[in-house]
Motif scaffolding. Structure first.
Motif, PDB file in Angstrom:
ATOM      1  N   ASP A  38       0.809  -1.222   0.000  1.00 17.57           N
ATOM      2  CA  ASP A  38       0.000   0.000   0.000  1.00 17.57           C
ATOM      3  C   ASP A  38       0.844   1.274   0.000  1.00 17.57           C
ATOM      4  O   ASP A  38       0.324   2.374   0.209  1.00 17.57           O
ATOM      5  CB  ASP A  38      -0.933   0.007   1.218  1.00 17.57           C
ATOM      6  N   GLY A  39       2.135   1.131  -0.226  1.00 21.64           N
ATOM      7  CA  GLY A  39       3.015   2.292  -0.274  1.00 21.64           C
ATOM      8  C   GLY A  39       3.982   2.332   0.888  1.00 21.64           C
ATOM      9  O   GLY A  39       3.664   1.903   1.996  1.00 21.64           O
ATOM     10  N   GLY A  40       5.176   2.825   0.634  1.00 22.24           N
ATOM     11  CA  GLY A  40       6.178   2.926   1.680  1.00 22.24           C
ATOM     12  C   GLY A  40       7.038   1.680   1.784  1.00 22.24           C
ATOM     13  O   GLY A  40       7.039   0.811   0.896  1.00 22.24           O
ATOM     14  N   TYR A  41       7.755   1.575   2.895  1.00 23.03           N
ATOM     15  CA  TYR A  41       8.712   0.496   3.105  1.00 23.03           C
ATOM     16  C   TYR A  41       8.474  -0.164   4.459  1.00 23.03           C
ATOM     17  O   TYR A  41       8.109   0.502   5.434  1.00 23.03           O
ATOM     18  CB  TYR A  41      10.143   1.045   3.051  1.00 23.03           C
ATOM     19  N   VAL A  45      14.666  18.492  -2.659  1.00 25.62           N
ATOM     20  CA  VAL A  45      15.453  17.300  -2.316  1.00 25.62           C
ATOM     21  C   VAL A  45      15.676  17.270  -0.806  1.00 25.62           C
ATOM     22  O   VAL A  45      16.069  18.280  -0.215  1.00 25.62           O
ATOM     23  CB  VAL A  45      16.826  17.304  -3.028  1.00 25.62           C
ATOM     24  N   THR A  46      15.422  16.124  -0.192  1.00 27.28           N
ATOM     25  CA  THR A  46      15.655  15.969   1.248  1.00 27.28           C
ATOM     26  C   THR A  46      16.316  14.623   1.529  1.00 27.28           C
ATOM     27  O   THR A  46      15.885  13.599   0.998  1.00 27.28           O
ATOM     28  CB  THR A  46      14.331  16.036   2.043  1.00 27.28           C
ATOM     29  N   LYS A  47      17.357  14.652   2.353  1.00 29.33           N
ATOM     30  CA  LYS A  47      17.928  13.393   2.839  1.00 29.33           C
ATOM     31  C   LYS A  47      17.261  13.065   4.171  1.00 29.33           C
ATOM     32  O   LYS A  47      17.228  13.893   5.085  1.00 29.33           O
ATOM     33  CB  LYS A  47      19.442  13.486   3.028  1.00 29.33           C
ATOM     34  N   VAL A  48      16.712  11.864   4.248  1.00 28.95           N
ATOM     35  CA  VAL A  48      16.017  11.405   5.450  1.00 28.95           C
ATOM     36  C   VAL A  48      16.830  10.286   6.088  1.00 28.95           C
ATOM     37  O   VAL A  48      17.318   9.392   5.392  1.00 28.95           O
ATOM     38  CB  VAL A  48      14.608  10.869   5.101  1.00 28.95           C
ATOM     39  N   GLN A  49      16.985  10.342   7.395  1.00 31.24           N
ATOM     40  CA  GLN A  49      17.625   9.251   8.131  1.00 31.24           C
ATOM     41  C   GLN A  49      16.640   8.693   9.149  1.00 31.24           C
ATOM     42  O   GLN A  49      15.910   9.448   9.804  1.00 31.24           O
ATOM     43  CB  GLN A  49      18.895   9.737   8.830  1.00 31.24           C
ATOM     44  N   VAL A  50      16.628   7.369   9.251  1.00 29.10           N
ATOM     45  CA  VAL A  50      15.688   6.674  10.134  1.00 29.10           C
ATOM     46  C   VAL A  50      16.463   5.694  11.016  1.00 29.10           C
ATOM     47  O   VAL A  50      17.308   4.935  10.524  1.00 29.10           O
ATOM     48  CB  VAL A  50      14.627   5.904   9.311  1.00 29.10           C
ATOM     49  N   TYR A  51      16.163   5.730  12.298  1.00 27.96           N
ATOM     50  CA  TYR A  51      16.742   4.765  13.246  1.00 27.96           C
ATOM     51  C   TYR A  51      15.604   3.945  13.841  1.00 27.96           C
ATOM     52  O   TYR A  51      14.664   4.486  14.419  1.00 27.96           O
ATOM     53  CB  TYR A  51      17.517   5.482  14.345  1.00 27.96           C
ATOM     54  N   VAL A  52      15.694   2.617  13.672  1.00 27.79           N
ATOM     55  CA  VAL A  52      14.675   1.703  14.192  1.00 27.79           C
ATOM     56  C   VAL A  52      15.283   0.905  15.346  1.00 27.79           C
ATOM     57  O   VAL A  52      16.128   0.026  15.128  1.00 27.79           O
ATOM     58  CB  VAL A  52      14.179   0.734  13.094  1.00 27.79           C
ATOM     59  N   ALA A  64      10.961  -6.202  18.591  1.00 24.89           N
ATOM     60  CA  ALA A  64      11.121  -7.411  19.410  1.00 24.89           C
ATOM     61  C   ALA A  64       9.982  -8.408  19.240  1.00 24.89           C
ATOM     62  O   ALA A  64      10.196  -9.623  19.265  1.00 24.89           O
ATOM     63  CB  ALA A  64      11.263  -7.013  20.880  1.00 24.89           C
ATOM     64  N   ASN A  65       8.776  -7.927  19.068  1.00 25.76           N
ATOM     65  CA  ASN A  65       7.616  -8.819  18.950  1.00 25.76           C
ATOM     66  C   ASN A  65       7.241  -9.118  17.502  1.00 25.76           C
ATOM     67  O   ASN A  65       6.144  -9.602  17.228  1.00 25.76           O
ATOM     68  CB  ASN A  65       6.410  -8.203  19.675  1.00 25.76           C
ATOM     69  N   GLY A  66       8.162  -8.821  16.594  1.00 28.39           N
ATOM     70  CA  GLY A  66       7.879  -9.064  15.180  1.00 28.39           C
ATOM     71  C   GLY A  66       6.864  -8.101  14.604  1.00 28.39           C
ATOM     72  O   GLY A  66       6.154  -8.426  13.642  1.00 28.39           O
ATOM     73  N   ASN A  67       6.779  -6.911  15.193  1.00 26.76           N
ATOM     74  CA  ASN A  67       5.815  -5.916  14.712  1.00 26.76           C
ATOM     75  C   ASN A  67       6.125  -5.496  13.276  1.00 26.76           C
ATOM     76  O   ASN A  67       7.293  -5.395  12.894  1.00 26.76           O
ATOM     77  CB  ASN A  67       5.851  -4.672  15.607  1.00 26.76           C
ATOM     78  N   LYS A  68       5.079  -5.250  12.512  1.00 25.82           N
ATOM     79  CA  LYS A  68       5.248  -4.733  11.155  1.00 25.82           C
ATOM     80  C   LYS A  68       5.036  -3.228  11.190  1.00 25.82           C
ATOM     81  O   LYS A  68       3.925  -2.748  11.417  1.00 25.82           O
ATOM     82  CB  LYS A  68       4.259  -5.389  10.191  1.00 25.82           C
ATOM     83  N   ILE A  69       6.105  -2.490  10.980  1.00 18.82           N
ATOM     84  CA  ILE A  69       6.037  -1.029  11.020  1.00 18.82           C
ATOM     85  C   ILE A  69       6.399  -0.485   9.642  1.00 18.82           C
ATOM     86  O   ILE A  69       7.419  -0.866   9.060  1.00 18.82           O
ATOM     87  CB  ILE A  69       6.983  -0.463  12.096  1.00 18.82           C
ATOM     88  N   ILE A  70       5.546   0.385   9.149  1.00 19.92           N
ATOM     89  CA  ILE A  70       5.704   0.917   7.794  1.00 19.92           C
ATOM     90  C   ILE A  70       6.233   2.345   7.836  1.00 19.92           C
ATOM     91  O   ILE A  70       5.750   3.175   8.603  1.00 19.92           O
ATOM     92  CB  ILE A  70       4.356   0.903   7.033  1.00 19.92           C
ATOM     93  N   TYR A  71       7.232   2.592   7.017  1.00 22.07           N
ATOM     94  CA  TYR A  71       7.667   3.970   6.788  1.00 22.07           C
ATOM     95  C   TYR A  71       7.012   4.422   5.486  1.00 22.07           C
ATOM     96  O   TYR A  71       7.368   3.966   4.400  1.00 22.07           O
ATOM     97  CB  TYR A  71       9.190   4.066   6.663  1.00 22.07           C
ATOM     98  N   ASP A  72       6.013   5.291   5.596  1.00 23.03           N
ATOM     99  CA  ASP A  72       5.313   5.808   4.420  1.00 23.03           C
ATOM    100  C   ASP A  72       5.372   7.328   4.472  1.00 23.03           C
ATOM    101  O   ASP A  72       4.599   7.979   5.172  1.00 23.03           O
ATOM    102  CB  ASP A  72       3.866   5.325   4.396  1.00 23.03           C
TER     103      ASP A  72
END
Length: 334
Positions: free
Chosen positions: A89-92, A275-282, A288-296
């Motif tokens: 549905d979009g994103g990563y 133009v934007t550089k984005v940094q993400v820290y997960v 830990a619980n196998g959660n599915k988290i989407i970066y959209d």
């Protein structure tokens, strides 16, 4: 003697005519001013100024709880975010670790300064009466690679300027027809404005604080350009982007981290507004619980601490992507 009387009478009539003309001219000017005032009142200037922005996101919408300064995780190595699994549905789909991506971004506030090197930007959601339309455009653009980024930016400026769809002319109308559904196109009329006459603009600007006058004027200029159908990207940019730089805020430095509502951390480094550089820290514990988290990013705004700078809509579209690189992280998602 008779000739003298005739000349005197003619002169008197002439002077009387000039006096009457001057009086009429003064009366005409007065009537025009009254008419302009009544016209402004008829258009509801007071009500007009209370109309919400198409996109209302401001720094007040930033949740600063959990924020981290730029030196947080400064020595970590970041991997390409665009190599993460795509979400249908979009994103990563996010995995534990550190990721970055240089992506397309868009200005969402006309009449403001372009980002400068010292500006701090933090995450805020897209908010306002046209939030669904803006997000729809950004998502649709991912599927229409043939639509130029400049054309999409013009469309977004047109929407931000609250332009009536009936006034759309030229390339912006074609872009709207390509990226939006029929239902979404009809929603462009809601809360939209026509082109405001000079006298109405002057009256409206007199009631605005200094910081909002440039925005209000830029939006009206954009509406005029769009309605003319005769414009270039440079024409639009001239009104949308102010020359110079807004003074940076020292309490919100460039590279500051925002804790996203979904638990990961994100920060932004704009290069201009496109133009934007984005940094993400997960964090590890987040997954830990196998959660599915989407970066959209289609619903995200890089919001400046300085209200005189531009809000930057983010996208899921990487620039200069290198797909030959392999992730070192093994993603384990549901």
């Amino acid at each position: 003697m008779k000739n003298f009387k005739s000349i005197s009478l003619a002169l008197l009539i002439s002077i009387s005519g000039l006096t009457a003309q001057a009086q009429f001219g003064a009366l005409k000017d007065k009537l025009l001013k009254v008419g302009a005032s009544q016209g402004a009142k008829a258009l509801g200037v007071d009500k007009l100024l209370k109309q919400p922005e198409a996109i209302s996101t401001s720094f007040e919408d930033v949740n600063r709880e959990g924020e981290m300064m730029p030196d947080f995780k400064a020595k970590e190595k970041f991997q390409p975010l665009y190599l993460l699994p795509k979400n249908p549905d979009g994103g990563y789909v996010l995995c534990e670790g550190y990721y970055e991506m240089t992506n397309k971004s868009y200005c969402l506030k006309a009449g403001t300064f372009a980002p400068s090197k010292g500006d701090g930007y933090m995450f805020a959601p897209v908010l306002g009466p046209k939030e669904e339309i803006v997000v729809a455009i950004l998502k649709s653009a991912e599927k229409h690679k043939d639509v130029d980024q400049h054309d999409i930016q013009i469309l977004l400026w047109t929407i931000i300027a609250r332009t009536k769809f009936a006034d759309y002319a030229g390339t912006v109308k074609l872009t709207a027809l390509k990226l939006l559904t029929t239902k979404q196109l009809t929603q462009l009329e809601g809360g939209a404005l026509g082109i405001l006459p000079f006298d109405v603009m002057a009256k409206a600007k007199d009631q605005l604080p200094a910081g909002l006058k440039a925005v209000f004027e830029a939006e009206n200029n954009i509406r005029q350009l769009v309605a003319s159908g005769n414009y270039t990207y440079a024409d639009m940019e001239k009104y949308a982007i102010l020359a110079g730089m807004a003074p940076p805020r020292s309490d919100v430095p460039s590279g500051i981290w925002t804790k996203h509502p979904d638990g990961y951390f994100v920060r932004y480094f704009p290069s201009g507004y496109s133009v934007t550089k984005v940094q993400v820290y997960v964090p590890k514990e987040l997954m830990a619980n196998g959660n599915k988290i989407i970066y959209d990013a289609a619903g995200d705004i890089a919001c400046p601490a300085n209200t005189g700078s531009q809000r930057l809509a983010q996208t899921n579209e990487p620039l200069n992507a290198n797909y030959s690189i392999k992730l070192t992280t093994v993603c384990k998602t549901k």
